[in-house]
Write a protein that holds these residues in place. Sequence first.
Motif, short mmCIF file in Angstrom:
data_model
loop_
_atom_site.label_atom_id
_atom_site.label_comp_id
_atom_site.label_asym_id
_atom_site.label_seq_id
_atom_site.Cartn_x
_atom_site.Cartn_y
_atom_site.Cartn_z
N MET A 212 0.82 -1.21 0.00
CA MET A 212 0.00 0.00 0.00
C MET A 212 0.85 1.26 0.00
SD MET A 212 -3.30 -0.93 2.43
CE MET A 212 -2.30 -1.33 3.87
N ALA A 213 2.00 1.21 0.69
CA ALA A 213 2.91 2.36 0.67
C ALA A 213 3.43 2.60 -0.74
CB ALA A 213 4.06 2.12 1.64
N ALA A 214 3.82 1.53 -1.42
CA ALA A 214 4.32 1.67 -2.79
C ALA A 214 3.23 2.18 -3.72
CB ALA A 214 4.85 0.32 -3.29
N ALA A 215 2.01 1.63 -3.58
CA ALA A 215 0.90 2.08 -4.44
C ALA A 215 0.59 3.55 -4.21
CB ALA A 215 -0.33 1.22 -4.17
N ALA A 237 -2.12 11.37 -1.49
CA ALA A 237 -1.42 10.10 -1.64
C ALA A 237 0.00 10.14 -1.07
CB ALA A 237 -1.37 9.69 -3.11
N LEU A 238 0.71 11.23 -1.28
CA LEU A 238 2.11 11.26 -0.84
C LEU A 238 2.26 11.22 0.68
CD1 LEU A 238 3.62 13.73 -3.47
CD2 LEU A 238 3.81 11.24 -3.38
N PRO A 239 1.51 12.01 1.46
CA PRO A 239 1.60 11.84 2.92
C PRO A 239 1.16 10.46 3.38
CG PRO A 239 0.61 13.95 2.36
CD PRO A 239 0.67 13.17 1.10
N THR A 240 0.14 9.91 2.70
CA THR A 240 -0.32 8.56 3.04
C THR A 240 0.80 7.54 2.83
OG1 THR A 240 -2.60 9.10 2.46
CG2 THR A 240 -2.01 6.77 2.53
N ALA A 241 1.53 7.70 1.72
CA ALA A 241 2.65 6.80 1.44
C ALA A 241 3.71 6.89 2.54
CB ALA A 241 3.26 7.13 0.09
N LEU A 242 3.98 8.11 3.00
CA LEU A 242 4.97 8.28 4.06
C LEU A 242 4.52 7.61 5.35
CD1 LEU A 242 7.58 9.53 5.10
CD2 LEU A 242 6.31 11.64 5.58
#
Length: 497
Positions: A212-215, A237-242
């Motif tokens: 999920m982080a990669a997606a 999406a970018l803060p979520t990935a972090l």
Amino acid sequence: MTTSDESRLRQLGILAVLVLLTETAPLELSLVYPAARSLAESFGSAGADAVTGAVSLAAVACIPLLGRVADVVGKKRVLLWSGAVFAVGSLLCATAGSLPLVLLGRVLQGAVGGALAVAYAIVRDTFPRHRVPVALGVVSSGIGISGITAPFLGGVLVDRYGYRGVFWFLFALSVLVLPLAAAALPEDRHPSCGTAARRRQLDVPGGLLLGMAAASLVWGLSAGVRSGWAAPGALAALPTALLLAVGFWRRERGRSDPAIDLGLLATPAVRATLLTAALTTAGTSTVAYLLPQLLQTPRQEGLGYAFGLTALAAAGWTFTQGIGSLAGGPIGGLLARRRGPRRTALAAQALVAIGALGFTALPGQRGVVLLLGLVFGFGTGLAYVAFANLITEAVPDERAATGTALIAVTNQLGAAAGASVLASVRTSYPVGPNGTVFAGTGYQLAFACAAVAAVLALLTTLRMRHGRTPATGGAATRHASSSATAHAESGTTKEMI
């Protein structure tokens, strides 16, 4: 027939089956690339990019789990079960009538993403050490076989049946190959553990967090490139990935059964190999994804580069990529064994950069495209076997599948970044109202980004201290590990005395 001859025939049979079985992983990319325009007509350009990248992102979550399970319950079992899930995903993509269902099918197809890593581990377990580097090159050559056949096969299937024809073929191929693999592949040398132990050593939440982080990262970068970094998609999406990445790190740190062994990342050789592999694969996937779309762009006024080729006709302009990649596999294995995998990687990255730079000129002559494709494809073939040998030299035997899973995750991340992020650069230059045709400037910029990625990879490899000596098939790592163990035991004995 002597025992030696029987052993060689058996090894050749194993190699042949591994090539066929692992061929599903590159085929699901190289067959879908010619279908990109058909997918865009049904789901829009953004939908087509999502369908292409979804399988790589799903593979990011699956590969660490498959590598871990392969080390515990057996590599053969993992290959067979992942192939079966891939077949189900292919069937869903072939029959689905909506984008969400197609994306779900692509997520299931991602289960086969780790097949190549597990196949590498089988080679390492089965073959004599001096044959491992070349055998890895032969297994990698399956990527070249798909590169030769897939453009023509994909062209016929897409021209006659649309994108669905591609997925029907992948389903049929899986059904045919799985029984062969069940009969020919060797059982694992080490007995598997009990069911309870297997469950303890499989960190599904960790794998899902990583996926999920990669997606989220790829989605956020793609949204930023397409719509600007202030767009809602990028801001969300970018803060979520972090956050997901931090959650993954906190979960895996200090675990006895991690989805990815973060301890391997402490090794400079592993870190350098993963970085250079990610950059290289991002460049190769960008070119491989965009070139068929460039050639299939309909002719229209003011669009000088457009050729208006059918998917099958475009294959006649791109098939040399597969020829080059097919040659690059075994040649790269020989080069790695004689000169070291680092030199192989440097040659690969230089060729990929040259090919990508050549395509920025949007050449209009078939001969030029064929020549650039040959150079680019040869670099791609060299790259895969170089990274396989680099990671094989860097990890000990007992973590072989886990280590090769790391390189497979990295390759999938690079492929997703190339197809979904770097390729999205072209969408900044739309032509017409439907959003599926783009100006030549967009393609030029995307190809230039691919070349820059390859150059950065080359600079990373130049600084690499690992892989400068001839590849040993992991023997050096094994001996070093044994020496370290002996040294530790000696120290313990002295303390006891």
